[in-house]
Design a protein around this motif. Structure first.
Motif, PDB file in Angstrom:
ATOM      1  N   ALA A 119       0.592  -0.979   0.120  1.00  0.00           N
ATOM      2  CA  ALA A 119      -0.081  -0.129   0.091  1.00  0.00           C
ATOM      3  C   ALA A 119       0.830   1.403  -0.034  1.00  0.00           C
ATOM      4  N   MET A 120       2.185   0.991   0.686  1.00  0.00           N
ATOM      5  CA  MET A 120       2.922   2.244   0.852  1.00  0.00           C
ATOM      6  C   MET A 120       3.763   2.577  -0.639  1.00  0.00           C
ATOM      7  N   GLN A 121       4.269   1.438  -1.112  1.00  0.00           N
ATOM      8  CA  GLN A 121       5.087   1.761  -2.323  1.00  0.00           C
ATOM      9  C   GLN A 121       4.496   1.288  -3.726  1.00  0.00           C
ATOM     10  N   GLY A 122       3.314   0.875  -3.579  1.00  0.00           N
ATOM     11  CA  GLY A 122       3.047   0.645  -4.964  1.00  0.00           C
ATOM     12  C   GLY A 122       3.581  -0.960  -5.447  1.00  0.00           C
ATOM     13  N   PRO A 123       3.332  -1.153  -6.626  1.00  0.00           N
ATOM     14  CA  PRO A 123       3.633  -2.461  -7.220  1.00  0.00           C
ATOM     15  C   PRO A 123       5.414  -2.842  -7.110  1.00  0.00           C
ATOM     16  N   SER A 124       5.946  -2.073  -6.858  1.00  0.00           N
ATOM     17  CA  SER A 124       7.453  -2.372  -7.147  1.00  0.00           C
ATOM     18  C   SER A 124       7.933  -2.513  -5.558  1.00  0.00           C
ATOM     19  N   TYR A 125       6.956  -2.887  -4.762  1.00  0.00           N
ATOM     20  CA  TYR A 125       7.398  -3.112  -3.280  1.00  0.00           C
ATOM     21  C   TYR A 125       8.512  -4.140  -2.974  1.00  0.00           C
ATOM     22  N   LYS A 126       8.611  -4.993  -3.990  1.00  0.00           N
ATOM     23  CA  LYS A 126       9.401  -6.260  -3.635  1.00  0.00           C
ATOM     24  C   LYS A 126      10.750  -5.975  -3.852  1.00  0.00           C
ATOM     25  N   ARG A 127      11.059  -4.679  -4.446  1.00  0.00           N
ATOM     26  CA  ARG A 127      12.300  -4.436  -4.725  1.00  0.00           C
ATOM     27  C   ARG A 127      13.088  -3.561  -3.465  1.00  0.00           C
ATOM     28  N   SER A 128      12.108  -3.417  -2.314  1.00  0.00           N
ATOM     29  CA  SER A 128      12.522  -2.444  -1.411  1.00  0.00           C
ATOM     30  C   SER A 128      13.295  -2.948  -0.294  1.00  0.00           C
ATOM     31  N   LEU A 129      14.181  -2.335   0.278  1.00  0.00           N
ATOM     32  CA  LEU A 129      14.806  -2.752   1.721  1.00  0.00           C
ATOM     33  C   LEU A 129      14.203  -3.537   2.553  1.00  0.00           C
ATOM     34  N   ALA A 130      13.167  -2.744   2.801  1.00  0.00           N
ATOM     35  CA  ALA A 130      12.301  -3.555   3.954  1.00  0.00           C
ATOM     36  C   ALA A 130      11.539  -4.916   3.679  1.00  0.00           C
ATOM     37  N   TYR A 131      11.489  -4.985   2.281  1.00  0.00           N
ATOM     38  CA  TYR A 131      10.762  -6.424   1.855  1.00  0.00           C
ATOM     39  C   TYR A 131      11.884  -7.366   2.054  1.00  0.00           C
ATOM     40  N   SER A 132      13.068  -7.139   1.695  1.00  0.00           N
ATOM     41  CA  SER A 132      14.023  -8.250   1.840  1.00  0.00           C
ATOM     42  C   SER A 132      14.509  -8.471   3.147  1.00  0.00           C
ATOM     43  N   TYR A 133      14.624  -7.448   3.943  1.00  0.00           N
ATOM     44  CA  TYR A 133      14.938  -7.639   5.274  1.00  0.00           C
ATOM     45  C   TYR A 133      13.760  -8.457   6.129  1.00  0.00           C
ATOM     46  N   VAL A 134      12.388  -8.170   5.624  1.00  0.00           N
ATOM     47  CA  VAL A 134      11.455  -8.695   6.565  1.00  0.00           C
ATOM     48  C   VAL A 134      11.446 -10.141   6.087  1.00  0.00           C
ATOM     49  N   MET A 135      11.626 -10.443   4.957  1.00  0.00           N
ATOM     50  CA  MET A 135      11.409 -11.761   4.401  1.00  0.00           C
ATOM     51  C   MET A 135      12.659 -12.626   5.166  1.00  0.00           C
ATOM     52  N   ASP A 136      13.655 -11.997   4.859  1.00  0.00           N
ATOM     53  CA  ASP A 136      15.018 -12.686   5.587  1.00  0.00           C
ATOM     54  C   ASP A 136      14.622 -12.949   6.954  1.00  0.00           C
ATOM     55  N   GLN A 137      14.122 -11.844   7.576  1.00  0.00           N
ATOM     56  CA  GLN A 137      13.903 -12.328   9.023  1.00  0.00           C
ATOM     57  C   GLN A 137      12.940 -13.503   9.333  1.00  0.00           C
ATOM     58  N   PHE A 138      11.919 -13.374   8.625  1.00  0.00           N
ATOM     59  CA  PHE A 138      10.818 -14.365   8.938  1.00  0.00           C
ATOM     60  C   PHE A 138      11.480 -15.775   8.528  1.00  0.00           C
ATOM     61  N   ARG A 139      12.217 -15.646   7.233  1.00  0.00           N
ATOM     62  CA  ARG A 139      12.949 -16.924   7.064  1.00  0.00           C
ATOM     63  C   ARG A 139      13.715 -17.518   8.398  1.00  0.00           C
ATOM     64  N   LYS A 140      14.754 -16.626   8.718  1.00  0.00           N
ATOM     65  CA  LYS A 140      15.559 -17.192   9.681  1.00  0.00           C
ATOM     66  C   LYS A 140      14.804 -17.724  10.888  1.00  0.00           C
ATOM     67  N   ASN A 141      14.009 -16.969  11.347  1.00  0.00           N
ATOM     68  CA  ASN A 141      13.376 -17.538  12.501  1.00  0.00           C
ATOM     69  C   ASN A 141      12.241 -18.715  12.445  1.00  0.00           C
ATOM     70  N   LYS A 142      11.899 -18.972  11.256  1.00  0.00           N
ATOM     71  CA  LYS A 142      10.817 -20.244  11.127  1.00  0.00           C
ATOM     72  C   LYS A 142      11.249 -21.398  11.799  1.00  0.00           C
ATOM     73  N   VAL A 143      12.552 -22.010  11.444  1.00  0.00           N
ATOM     74  CA  VAL A 143      12.800 -23.225  12.336  1.00  0.00           C
ATOM     75  C   VAL A 143      13.736 -23.242  13.402  1.00  0.00           C
ATOM     76  N   THR A 144      13.320 -23.730  14.470  1.00  0.00           N
ATOM     77  CA  THR A 144      14.060 -23.498  15.685  1.00  0.00           C
ATOM     78  C   THR A 144      13.868 -24.818  16.472  1.00  0.00           C
ATOM     79  N   GLY A 145      15.225 -25.331  17.182  1.00  0.00           N
ATOM     80  CA  GLY A 145      15.275 -26.571  17.663  1.00  0.00           C
ATOM     81  C   GLY A 145      14.739 -26.444  19.051  1.00  0.00           C
ATOM     82  N   GLU A 146      14.338 -25.246  19.863  1.00  0.00           N
ATOM     83  CA  GLU A 146      13.897 -25.273  21.195  1.00  0.00           C
ATOM     84  C   GLU A 146      12.214 -25.354  21.050  1.00  0.00           C
TER      85      GLU A 146
END
Lengths: 285, 110
Positions: B20-47
């Motif tokens: 909504a903020m950035q229009g259709p090119s939001y996938k190229r933004s910094l925030a998008y890559s950082y957020v997806m990265d964080q979610f992927r990193k924290n998905k699997v955990t041993g505890e």
């Protein structure tokens, strides 16, 4: 030729900033980004990006120019997540720059410039003074609906804080408020001393928004979400709204503004006091 | 207190806000890559109860709240508080009245 512009920004107490505007193109790097009250700045950049300096601190770049604080210092943040969030704020501006929506930028500016020259001691003292008049310790005696609501919603938070920090804080319905023992204050003082200056700036901001140090601590310790903390802070208003009705242009507006500011403050505190370590374990088949 | 929403919902919410903020090119933004990265990193955990995972979830929830409420606040501001003074016709129209017309022109008009 230099022209000095003094401007007052009301976003965080009384922040006075001095901004030099230099039309000469020798000094093309410094420009007045923060407009005066009368004029509005248009978005003058296309891209926003971040870069890491030599000392490991992150900077924001608007097109080719580096972002600076209102005090003239280079805008640096200690970690990447905060830098990306600030860059997203600047990137979200359309048409004119609306500084009242850029809460994280404002907080970083305050922490970097420290215009009122606060040190940790003063911040901790002012935070502890809030404890004596904390919202969730102040109870009413009527109407009974509100008394029950306060008991059911605020008591659990009070007990959680008491257990977590091993302190006693009562609640009271007298005009003087609860009597906080000195040991409680010492415990909190020691805990707050472990925060950095940046985190304390954020915490002060959140406390002034929620009007309660206990709710702020509950949120920072991840016991409450932002929406829950805002709801608890506005408990009496919500009770009256349920009774008399909601006015969108006042109530919803206030709620959104409070949520935005509190969320920004909470994120600022959490990002300023984190140390990220990711331990990759090898998958064993 | 009630538990937080699931990571999937929070992730989707953040991506919706970025779009909504950035229009259709939001996938190229910094925030998008950082957020997806964080979610992927924290998905699997041993505890079983991983503190880092809970902290990351709370932080993402906070960021979603920040994005949503700034957008709503700005929308409400533009809707109710942005127009400034309205003209006499508009002010009369707010309560359903119209300005009186005088065919010969008012006394002081030329």
């Amino acid at each position: 030729m230099f022209r000095r512009v003094f401007q007052f920004r009301n976003s965080f107490g009384n922040v006075i900033s001095v901004c030099k505007s230099c039309p000469s193109h020798q000094y093309s790097k410094c420009l007045s980004k923060y407009s005066t009250a009368s004029t509005e700045r248009k978005r003058f950049y296309q891209d926003v990006s971040i870069s890491q300096g030599d000392d490991g601190l992150y900077e924001i770049n608007l097109d080719r120019r580096k972002l600076k604080t209102p005090g003239g210092k280079l805008f640096t943040v200690p970690n990447e997540a905060l830098a990306i969030a600030v860059a997203t704020e600047w990137d979200a501006q359309r048409g004119t720059l609306k500084f009242y929506t850029m809460h994280l930028t404002t907080l970083c500016n305050t922490a970097l410039d420290n215009p009122t020259q606060r040190n940790k001691e003063q911040m901790i003292n002012s935070a502890l003074k809030f404890l004596e008049t904390d919202t969730i310790c102040y109870r009413v005696e009527d109407p009974p609906g509100l008394v029950d609501l306060q008991k059911n919603e605020w008591d659990p938070v009070l007990h959680w804080i008491e257990n977590r920090y091993n302190v006693t804080i009562g609640s009271s319905s007298s005009i003087l408020g609860p009597d906080i023992p000195q040991a409680t204050k010492e415990t909190f003082r020691q805990h707050l001393n472990s925060y950095s200056l940046w985190s304390l700036t954020g915490l002060e901001f959140v406390i002034s928004q929620l009007k309660s140090i206990l709710l702020s601590l509950g949120m920072v310790d991840r016991y409450l979400t932002v929406e829950q903390a805002v709801l608890l802070s506005r408990l009496e208003e919500e009770y009256q709204i349920s009774h008399w009705g909601n006015v969108e242009w006042a109530h919803d507006y206030d709620v959104c503004e409070l949520r935005a500011r509190t969320a920004a403050g909470a994120l600022f505190i959490q990002l300023s006091s984190e140390n990220l370590t990711v331990k990759h374990k090898i998958m064993q088949d | 207190m009630a538990g937080l929403a699931s990571p999937l919902r929070v992730c989707r919410g953040i991506l919706k806000e970025l779009r909504a903020m950035q229009g259709p090119s939001y996938k190229r933004s910094l925030a998008y890559s950082y957020v997806m990265d964080q979610f992927r990193k924290n998905k699997v955990t041993g505890e079983r109860y991983c503190r880092a995972q809970q902290e990351a979830l709370h932080a993402s929830h906070t960021y979603l709240c920040l994005l949503t409420s700034t957008r709503n606040h700005q929308a409400l501001h533009n809707l109710y508080h942005a127009k400034g003074e309205c003209s006499t016709e508009e002010a009369a129209g707010l309560v359903g009245l119209r300005l009186p017309t005088q065919p010969g022109g008012k006394g002081w008009e030329k």
